[in-house]
Write a protein that holds these residues in place. Structure first.
Motif, PDB file in Angstrom:
ATOM      1  N   VAL A 104       1.038  -1.224  -0.354  1.00 47.88           N
ATOM      2  CA  VAL A 104       0.256  -0.013  -0.097  1.00 47.88           C
ATOM      3  C   VAL A 104       0.732   1.378  -0.029  1.00 47.88           C
ATOM      4  O   VAL A 104       0.611   2.432  -0.899  1.00 47.88           O
ATOM      5  N   TYR A 105       1.571   1.658   0.877  1.00 48.15           N
ATOM      6  CA  TYR A 105       2.349   2.468   0.581  1.00 48.15           C
ATOM      7  C   TYR A 105       3.553   2.582  -0.530  1.00 48.15           C
ATOM      8  O   TYR A 105       3.376   3.940  -0.863  1.00 48.15           O
ATOM      9  N   LEU A 106       3.613   2.044  -0.934  1.00 43.94           N
ATOM     10  CA  LEU A 106       4.214   2.192  -1.880  1.00 43.94           C
ATOM     11  C   LEU A 106       3.253   2.258  -3.098  1.00 43.94           C
ATOM     12  O   LEU A 106       4.434   3.443  -4.210  1.00 43.94           O
ATOM     13  N   TRP A 107       2.955   1.606  -3.366  1.00 41.33           N
ATOM     14  CA  TRP A 107       2.123   1.925  -4.657  1.00 41.33           C
ATOM     15  C   TRP A 107       1.108   3.517  -4.142  1.00 41.33           C
ATOM     16  O   TRP A 107       0.987   4.384  -5.271  1.00 41.33           O
ATOM     17  N   THR A 108       0.559   3.820  -2.890  1.00 36.48           N
ATOM     18  CA  THR A 108       1.027   5.030  -2.731  1.00 36.48           C
ATOM     19  C   THR A 108       1.242   6.262  -3.564  1.00 36.48           C
ATOM     20  O   THR A 108       1.513   7.593  -3.774  1.00 36.48           O
ATOM     21  N   ILE A 109       3.390   6.069  -2.609  1.00 33.58           N
ATOM     22  CA  ILE A 109       3.983   7.214  -3.185  1.00 33.58           C
ATOM     23  C   ILE A 109       4.255   7.205  -5.114  1.00 33.58           C
ATOM     24  O   ILE A 109       4.490   8.175  -5.559  1.00 33.58           O
ATOM     25  N   LEU A 110       4.230   5.541  -5.620  1.00 31.85           N
ATOM     26  CA  LEU A 110       4.267   5.677  -6.869  1.00 31.85           C
ATOM     27  C   LEU A 110       3.405   6.361  -7.559  1.00 31.85           C
ATOM     28  O   LEU A 110       3.484   7.329  -8.656  1.00 31.85           O
ATOM     29  N   LEU A 111       2.162   6.314  -7.466  1.00 34.87           N
ATOM     30  CA  LEU A 111       0.598   7.276  -8.046  1.00 34.87           C
ATOM     31  C   LEU A 111       0.918   8.608  -7.780  1.00 34.87           C
ATOM     32  O   LEU A 111       0.412   9.217  -8.376  1.00 34.87           O
ATOM     33  N   LEU A 112       1.444   8.792  -6.449  1.00 36.15           N
ATOM     34  CA  LEU A 112       1.582  10.716  -5.712  1.00 36.15           C
ATOM     35  C   LEU A 112       2.234  11.080  -6.979  1.00 36.15           C
ATOM     36  O   LEU A 112       2.132  11.848  -7.623  1.00 36.15           O
ATOM     37  N   LEU A 113       3.537  10.515  -7.140  1.00 32.31           N
ATOM     38  CA  LEU A 113       4.754  10.798  -8.122  1.00 32.31           C
ATOM     39  C   LEU A 113       4.131  10.584  -9.655  1.00 32.31           C
ATOM     40  O   LEU A 113       4.335  11.946 -10.426  1.00 32.31           O
ATOM     41  N   LEU A 114       3.592   9.718 -10.359  1.00 33.57           N
ATOM     42  CA  LEU A 114       2.942   9.898 -11.276  1.00 33.57           C
ATOM     43  C   LEU A 114       1.646  11.031 -11.263  1.00 33.57           C
ATOM     44  O   LEU A 114       2.132  11.478 -12.879  1.00 33.57           O
ATOM     45  N   LEU A 115       1.059  11.249 -10.886  1.00 36.78           N
ATOM     46  CA  LEU A 115       0.055  12.819 -10.820  1.00 36.78           C
ATOM     47  C   LEU A 115       0.550  13.853 -10.854  1.00 36.78           C
ATOM     48  O   LEU A 115       0.272  14.342 -12.007  1.00 36.78           O
ATOM     49  N   VAL A 116       1.921  13.327  -9.870  1.00 37.39           N
ATOM     50  CA  VAL A 116       2.887  14.983 -10.002  1.00 37.39           C
ATOM     51  C   VAL A 116       3.862  15.447 -11.089  1.00 37.39           C
ATOM     52  O   VAL A 116       3.315  16.558 -12.011  1.00 37.39           O
ATOM     53  N   VAL A 117       4.399  14.540 -12.084  1.00 37.48           N
ATOM     54  CA  VAL A 117       4.304  14.806 -13.566  1.00 37.48           C
ATOM     55  C   VAL A 117       3.834  14.652 -14.680  1.00 37.48           C
ATOM     56  O   VAL A 117       3.905  15.112 -15.774  1.00 37.48           O
ATOM     57  N   SER A 118       2.083  13.586 -14.426  1.00 37.44           N
ATOM     58  CA  SER A 118       1.265  14.033 -15.093  1.00 37.44           C
ATOM     59  C   SER A 118       0.477  15.851 -15.295  1.00 37.44           C
ATOM     60  O   SER A 118       0.538  16.211 -16.182  1.00 37.44           O
ATOM     61  N   ILE A 119       0.597  16.229 -14.443  1.00 40.46           N
ATOM     62  CA  ILE A 119      -0.170  17.447 -13.857  1.00 40.46           C
ATOM     63  C   ILE A 119       0.750  17.988 -14.673  1.00 40.46           C
ATOM     64  O   ILE A 119       0.720  19.563 -15.141  1.00 40.46           O
ATOM     65  N   SER A 120       2.154  17.904 -14.662  1.00 43.16           N
ATOM     66  CA  SER A 120       3.173  19.159 -14.570  1.00 43.16           C
ATOM     67  C   SER A 120       3.409  18.755 -16.504  1.00 43.16           C
ATOM     68  O   SER A 120       3.321  19.659 -16.984  1.00 43.16           O
ATOM     69  N   ILE A 121       3.607  17.802 -17.126  1.00 40.23           N
ATOM     70  CA  ILE A 121       3.491  17.284 -18.829  1.00 40.23           C
ATOM     71  C   ILE A 121       2.058  17.769 -19.034  1.00 40.23           C
ATOM     72  O   ILE A 121       2.540  18.412 -20.331  1.00 40.23           O
ATOM     73  N   LYS A 122       0.722  17.839 -18.617  1.00 42.43           N
ATOM     74  CA  LYS A 122      -0.344  18.478 -19.139  1.00 42.43           C
ATOM     75  C   LYS A 122      -0.430  19.846 -18.939  1.00 42.43           C
ATOM     76  O   LYS A 122      -1.317  20.515 -19.588  1.00 42.43           O
ATOM     77  N   ARG A 123       0.457  20.748 -18.101  1.00 40.06           N
ATOM     78  CA  ARG A 123       0.385  22.805 -17.703  1.00 40.06           C
ATOM     79  C   ARG A 123       0.579  22.983 -18.991  1.00 40.06           C
ATOM     80  O   ARG A 123      -0.135  23.963 -18.893  1.00 40.06           O
ATOM     81  N   SER A 124       1.672  21.929 -20.086  1.00 39.27           N
ATOM     82  CA  SER A 124       1.533  22.930 -20.965  1.00 39.27           C
ATOM     83  C   SER A 124       0.441  22.990 -22.100  1.00 39.27           C
ATOM     84  O   SER A 124       0.619  23.494 -23.211  1.00 39.27           O
ATOM     85  N   HIS A 125      -0.116  22.581 -21.968  1.00 38.30           N
ATOM     86  CA  HIS A 125      -1.863  21.964 -23.177  1.00 38.30           C
ATOM     87  C   HIS A 125      -2.394  22.592 -22.926  1.00 38.30           C
ATOM     88  O   HIS A 125      -3.163  22.900 -21.231  1.00 38.30           O
ATOM     89  N   CYS A 126      -3.746  23.104 -23.601  1.00 39.70           N
ATOM     90  CA  CYS A 126      -4.442  23.428 -23.515  1.00 39.70           C
ATOM     91  C   CYS A 126      -5.780  23.094 -23.498  1.00 39.70           C
ATOM     92  O   CYS A 126      -6.229  21.645 -24.620  1.00 39.70           O
ATOM     93  N   LEU A 127      -6.402  22.468 -22.060  1.00 35.10           N
ATOM     94  CA  LEU A 127      -6.911  21.207 -22.073  1.00 35.10           C
ATOM     95  C   LEU A 127      -8.291  21.867 -21.441  1.00 35.10           C
ATOM     96  O   LEU A 127      -8.815  22.840 -20.831  1.00 35.10           O
ATOM     97  N   PRO A 128      -9.713  20.699 -21.494  1.00 34.31           N
ATOM     98  CA  PRO A 128     -10.714  20.806 -21.326  1.00 34.31           C
ATOM     99  C   PRO A 128     -10.409  20.847 -19.234  1.00 34.31           C
ATOM    100  O   PRO A 128     -10.625  20.489 -18.866  1.00 34.31           O
TER     101      PRO A 128
END
Length: 465
Positions: A104-128
């Motif tokens: 649980v703890y490992l997956w929580t950390i990995l998913l949080l990191l993935l979310l941060v990366v995903s938001i950073s990548i998407k920030r430069s795009h024009c999204l709905p």
């Protein structure tokens, strides 16, 4: 007749023992596990934001009427989007509750990191995305649906050995994933209730109470009759011999309708009720409620369900003021607030209730879902507000599955209960292998998602509480 009923469920007593005398898990482990739920929803939002259909975007922005929305959608593309939501949200959630629970703890950390990366990548795009009140409305909807996903998955998974016992409901004191179920449902509804939105009802209080309570009572008696008819397993220590979840909701609805308190003061009344209830518990009521001894009268046989209503009532009233304070305060007609301060307030409230939970749990009385004591109430508030605060970090347009469940929250829960009963009566869940159990749970979850989605697609709504 008794032999016929027992033939429906030959392992009834074994199943009841399987979910009895459990002590739960730690609060931090449950919190880490539930953190993955909003993170999965946000990841799906960020991934799907580029693939939203024109109909979905128009629905979010223009809020057309139901018939126009139904007409504008294509069933095939709708189901395809629904399945994608299932793959990115429900399937990972189910895996984390079962086969991946040890990490649980490992997956929580990995998913949080993935979310941060995903938001950073998407920030430069024009999204709905949605802004202002629509953003918060989306967050509330996602929060309601996320908790319903958790509940629907757990009510069947708990009957399989693949589901860790530490996540099943505790017997007396303690915390577990499933202990949050009924409390979260009560709180979810209180935060967006007409009381929280300060919406006045034109009819008399007793008519309003009858309108909201009658269907719940019918569902309660329907569940009681159906479980008795097929000799379905019932953990008596949860609510009592005859009591069930729907009777608790009906009781809270009656009490709330009887005392019509302004939302900005409802939390005060809720706190007074909880303090009085805790004093009563400390002076011997807790011993009575946790005892396995029962008399023949209706109150004694259903003591857990009847007396815990005071705790759920206090929780509901506090939830009304929380919803009013966060989203609807100083606005008429249930309009939402639209400033970033709401996000900060949600986090501060969550932290406050976490601190209060630790104090109550250590110095007053341990958390007990069975009694719904004040420590349990503050824990439910803290955990739910944490989940809501995480979801409020996103402004993306929600997916089809979220919208479908949000529009039929109680109907989806009823369907989940029916499917759970059918699986239990047709499969020896206790003796199913891990592979078989996981396959059954995936089919169950997919069936539930598709059926609820199709119901929503054709514009059906079921709402009365």
């Amino acid at each position: 007749m008794d032999s016929l009923r027992s033939s429906f469920n030959p392992h009834k007593h074994l199943k009841e023992q399987f979910v009895s005398n459990l002590t739960g898990s730690s609060m931090i482990r449950i919190s880490a596990l539930l953190t993955t739920v909003p993170v999965l929803v946000l990841l799906r939002h960020s991934i799907s934001s580029q693939t939203l259909t024109d109909a979905d975007t128009k629905e979010a922005y223009l809020k057309k009427n139901d018939s126009a929305v139904v007409a504008s959608k294509n069933l095939k593309s709708y189901l395809a989007t629904l399945v994608m939501d299932f793959v990115f949200i429900v399937l990972p959630m189910l895996s984390l509750f079962t086969v991946l629970s040890e990490w649980v703890y490992l997956w929580t950390i990995l998913l949080l990191l993935l979310l941060v990366v995903s938001i950073s990548i998407k920030r430069s795009h024009c999204l709905p995305y949605l802004e202002g009140p629509d953003s918060f409305r989306t967050s509330i909807s996602s929060y309601r649906v996320a908790m319903m996903f958790v509940t629907c998955l757990c009510i069947l998974a708990v009957d399989f050995q693949i589901f860790p016992r530490e996540f099943a409901k505790t017997e007396t004191y303690g915390t577990s994933l499933m202990d949050l179920g009924v409390g979260s449902f009560v709180l979810v509804n209180s935060i967006v209730s007409r009381q929280a939105r300060n919406v006045l009802v034109s009819m008399n209080w007793w008519k309003a109470a009858l309108k909201s309570t009658a269907p719940l009572l019918l569902l309660g008696f329907g569940r009681l009759f159906s479980t008795s008819s097929v000799d379905y397993q019932v953990h008596v220590g949860e609510y009592g011999v005859h009591w069930n979840f729907f009777f608790t909701l009906a009781g809270v609805s009656i009490l709330t309708s009887t005392l019509n308190v302004p939302p900005k003061y409802s939390g005060i009344l809720g706190s007074v009720i909880l303090v009085g209830y805790q004093i009563w518990l400390t002076n011997g009521l807790n011993v009575y409620l946790l005892s396995n001894e029962r008399g023949m009268d209706i109150i004694s046989r259903n003591k857990e369900g009847i007396f815990s209503i005071f705790g759920y009532w206090g929780m509901y009233l506090i939830g009304v003021q929380v919803g009013y304070y966060l989203f609807f305060g100083n606005h008429s007609s249930g309009m939402l607030r639209s400033n970033n301060g709401t996000r900060i307030r949600a986090w501060l409230l969550s932290i406050m209730f976490w601190l209060l939970t630790l104090v109550l749990d250590r110095h007053v009385e341990k958390i007990s879902r069975r009694m719904c004591n004040p420590a349990y109430v503050t824990w439910v508030l803290a955990q739910n507000l944490q989940l809501l605060a995480i979801l409020m970090l996103s402004d993306f347009v929600p997916g089809s599955l979220e919208k479908a469940f949000d529009r039929n929250l109680l109907a989806s829960f009823l369907l989940a209960n029916v499917l759970t009963g059918l699986v239990n009566l047709s499969v020896d869940t206790l003796f199913a292998s891990s592979v078989s159990a996981l396959l059954i749970l995936i089919i169950y979850a997919l069936t539930l998602s598709v059926v609820v989605g199709i119901i929503d697609f054709y514009g059906f709504r079921l709402k009365f509480w």
